[in-house]
Design a protein around this motif. Sequence first.
Motif, PDB file in Angstrom:
ATOM      1  N   ARG A   1       0.904  -1.240   0.004  1.00  0.00           N
ATOM      2  CA  ARG A   1       0.099   0.022   0.129  1.00  0.00           C
ATOM      3  C   ARG A   1       0.766   1.355  -0.078  1.00  0.00           C
ATOM      4  O   ARG A   1       2.174   0.958   0.311  1.00  0.00           O
ATOM      5  CB  ARG A   1      -0.775  -0.090   1.242  1.00  0.00           C
ATOM      6  CG  ARG A   1      -1.740  -1.342   1.399  1.00  0.00           C
ATOM      7  CD  ARG A   1      -2.841  -1.075   2.190  1.00  0.00           C
ATOM      8  NE  ARG A   1      -3.640  -2.168   2.291  1.00  0.00           N
ATOM      9  CZ  ARG A   1      -4.858  -2.098   3.297  1.00  0.00           C
ATOM     10  NH1 ARG A   1      -4.906  -1.240   4.163  1.00  0.00           N
ATOM     11  NH2 ARG A   1      -5.638  -3.348   3.183  1.00  0.00           N
ATOM     12  N   VAL A   2       0.184   2.235  -0.348  1.00  0.00           N
ATOM     13  CA  VAL A   2       0.919   3.477  -0.128  1.00  0.00           C
ATOM     14  C   VAL A   2       0.661   4.608   1.070  1.00  0.00           C
ATOM     15  O   VAL A   2      -0.862   4.395   1.076  1.00  0.00           O
ATOM     16  CB  VAL A   2       0.812   4.458  -1.508  1.00  0.00           C
ATOM     17  CG1 VAL A   2       1.218   5.950  -1.465  1.00  0.00           C
ATOM     18  CG2 VAL A   2       1.145   3.601  -2.680  1.00  0.00           C
TER      19      VAL A   2
ATOM     20  N   GLU B   1       6.520  10.303   2.304  1.00  0.00           N
ATOM     21  CA  GLU B   1       5.754   9.337   1.409  1.00  0.00           C
ATOM     22  C   GLU B   1       6.558   7.883   1.547  1.00  0.00           C
ATOM     23  O   GLU B   1       7.660   7.995   1.663  1.00  0.00           O
ATOM     24  CB  GLU B   1       5.800   9.817  -0.095  1.00  0.00           C
ATOM     25  CG  GLU B   1       5.397  11.209  -0.190  1.00  0.00           C
ATOM     26  CD  GLU B   1       5.702  11.588  -1.645  1.00  0.00           C
ATOM     27  OE1 GLU B   1       5.020  12.835  -1.847  1.00  0.00           O
ATOM     28  OE2 GLU B   1       6.641  11.202  -2.234  1.00  0.00           O
ATOM     29  N   ALA B   2       5.525   7.073   1.748  1.00  0.00           N
ATOM     30  CA  ALA B   2       6.042   5.663   2.020  1.00  0.00           C
ATOM     31  C   ALA B   2       5.330   4.480   1.553  1.00  0.00           C
ATOM     32  O   ALA B   2       4.228   4.534   1.013  1.00  0.00           O
ATOM     33  CB  ALA B   2       6.312   5.095   3.593  1.00  0.00           C
TER      34      ALA B   2
ATOM     35  N   PRO C   1      10.366   4.011   3.419  1.00  0.00           N
ATOM     36  CA  PRO C   1      10.419   5.160   2.766  1.00  0.00           C
ATOM     37  C   PRO C   1      10.160   4.658   1.018  1.00  0.00           C
ATOM     38  O   PRO C   1      10.970   4.010   0.525  1.00  0.00           O
ATOM     39  CB  PRO C   1      11.727   5.829   2.871  1.00  0.00           C
ATOM     40  CG  PRO C   1      11.960   5.506   4.341  1.00  0.00           C
ATOM     41  CD  PRO C   1      11.364   3.975   4.501  1.00  0.00           C
ATOM     42  N   MET C   2       9.487   5.632   0.253  1.00  0.00           N
ATOM     43  CA  MET C   2       9.358   5.181  -1.021  1.00  0.00           C
ATOM     44  C   MET C   2      10.302   5.472  -2.102  1.00  0.00           C
ATOM     45  O   MET C   2      10.494   4.531  -2.976  1.00  0.00           O
ATOM     46  CB  MET C   2       8.009   5.962  -1.441  1.00  0.00           C
ATOM     47  CG  MET C   2       7.238   5.770  -2.866  1.00  0.00           C
ATOM     48  SD  MET C   2       6.045   6.639  -3.274  1.00  0.00           S
ATOM     49  CE  MET C   2       4.973   5.951  -2.253  1.00  0.00           C
TER      50      MET C   2
ATOM     51  N   GLY D   1      14.558   3.345  -2.749  1.00  0.00           N
ATOM     52  CA  GLY D   1      14.706   2.109  -3.578  1.00  0.00           C
ATOM     53  C   GLY D   1      14.331   2.370  -4.910  1.00  0.00           C
ATOM     54  O   GLY D   1      15.093   1.530  -5.945  1.00  0.00           O
ATOM     55  N   ILE D   2      13.373   3.422  -5.215  1.00  0.00           N
ATOM     56  CA  ILE D   2      13.077   3.496  -6.501  1.00  0.00           C
ATOM     57  C   ILE D   2      14.158   4.183  -7.355  1.00  0.00           C
ATOM     58  O   ILE D   2      14.613   3.935  -8.574  1.00  0.00           O
ATOM     59  CB  ILE D   2      11.750   4.446  -6.606  1.00  0.00           C
ATOM     60  CG1 ILE D   2      10.486   3.643  -5.983  1.00  0.00           C
ATOM     61  CG2 ILE D   2      11.453   4.882  -8.063  1.00  0.00           C
ATOM     62  CD1 ILE D   2       9.354   4.654  -5.841  1.00  0.00           C
ATOM     63  N   GLU D   3      14.658   5.229  -6.754  1.00  0.00           N
ATOM     64  CA  GLU D   3      15.906   5.718  -7.368  1.00  0.00           C
ATOM     65  C   GLU D   3      17.220   4.945  -7.714  1.00  0.00           C
ATOM     66  O   GLU D   3      17.616   4.945  -8.596  1.00  0.00           O
ATOM     67  CB  GLU D   3      16.248   7.217  -6.347  1.00  0.00           C
ATOM     68  CG  GLU D   3      15.324   8.155  -6.586  1.00  0.00           C
ATOM     69  CD  GLU D   3      14.953   8.630  -8.097  1.00  0.00           C
ATOM     70  OE1 GLU D   3      15.643   8.761  -8.759  1.00  0.00           O
ATOM     71  OE2 GLU D   3      13.790   8.789  -8.020  1.00  0.00           O
ATOM     72  N   GLN D   4      17.437   3.983  -6.658  1.00  0.00           N
ATOM     73  CA  GLN D   4      18.627   3.017  -6.749  1.00  0.00           C
ATOM     74  C   GLN D   4      18.334   2.135  -7.831  1.00  0.00           C
ATOM     75  O   GLN D   4      19.079   1.751  -8.988  1.00  0.00           O
ATOM     76  CB  GLN D   4      18.713   2.509  -5.249  1.00  0.00           C
ATOM     77  CG  GLN D   4      19.815   1.268  -5.616  1.00  0.00           C
ATOM     78  CD  GLN D   4      20.156   0.401  -4.651  1.00  0.00           C
ATOM     79  OE1 GLN D   4      19.313  -0.289  -4.627  1.00  0.00           O
ATOM     80  NE2 GLN D   4      20.918   0.498  -3.840  1.00  0.00           N
TER      81      GLN D   4
END
Length: 206
Positions: free
Chosen positions: A42-43, A94-95, A151-152, A155-158
């Motif tokens: 979930r967000v 945001e997580a 944290p959202m 991980g997305i940026e990596q």
Amino acid sequence: MEGSGTATFVIALVGLVFSVVSVCWQIANYFLHGPRLRVHLRVAVHDDATLEAGEHYSIWSSPARRSGTNLSWLSDLGASRSTPSAVPPRYTREAFIIRVVNVGRTPVSVFFPNLWFDRRHYWGVNTRPFKFEMNGFYLLNPGETRDWIEPMWPGIEQYRTQCPERRVVVRAVVALGDGRTQRSPWRNAWKVPDGMTRLLPDASAN
């Protein structure tokens, strides 16, 4: 001789039927009494003060309510402060929330859940349990639900750095005490639009 052959065939057939029934019963018994988990991604949004106190975060989406799994949909929702689902302005973090539910009849040991991007890329550097303590594995009792918060964007940026040619699709995965893993379903995979780096509107721009 013909009667003897028929009897042998009948005995073999009965044995085969009993074997099939036994296997089916073992499979059914496993699903009824064995470990059964459901994993949801979930967000959520939160502010540092309430989260550090272990008090509250705001679930901004759930599998039953959301109309899609594209983060741009939630971003559009957050930009409209007039909607009932709009989050309080003080929520600036945001997580992802990884929710694990034990729907079986036996306790299940689980390890820290992670975000899962593909077969080789995971992220769980800052994953932490919400409102409970755990050291190593945690025993999830039948009917129990636990949340982990992550944290959202780190991980997305990596993942974008390591795999710039791939579309970012995020699922959740949790390790079990027996060495198996359980993932959130594909219908619960969140798609992150190219170039998107935040979910909430920038309050400083207002």
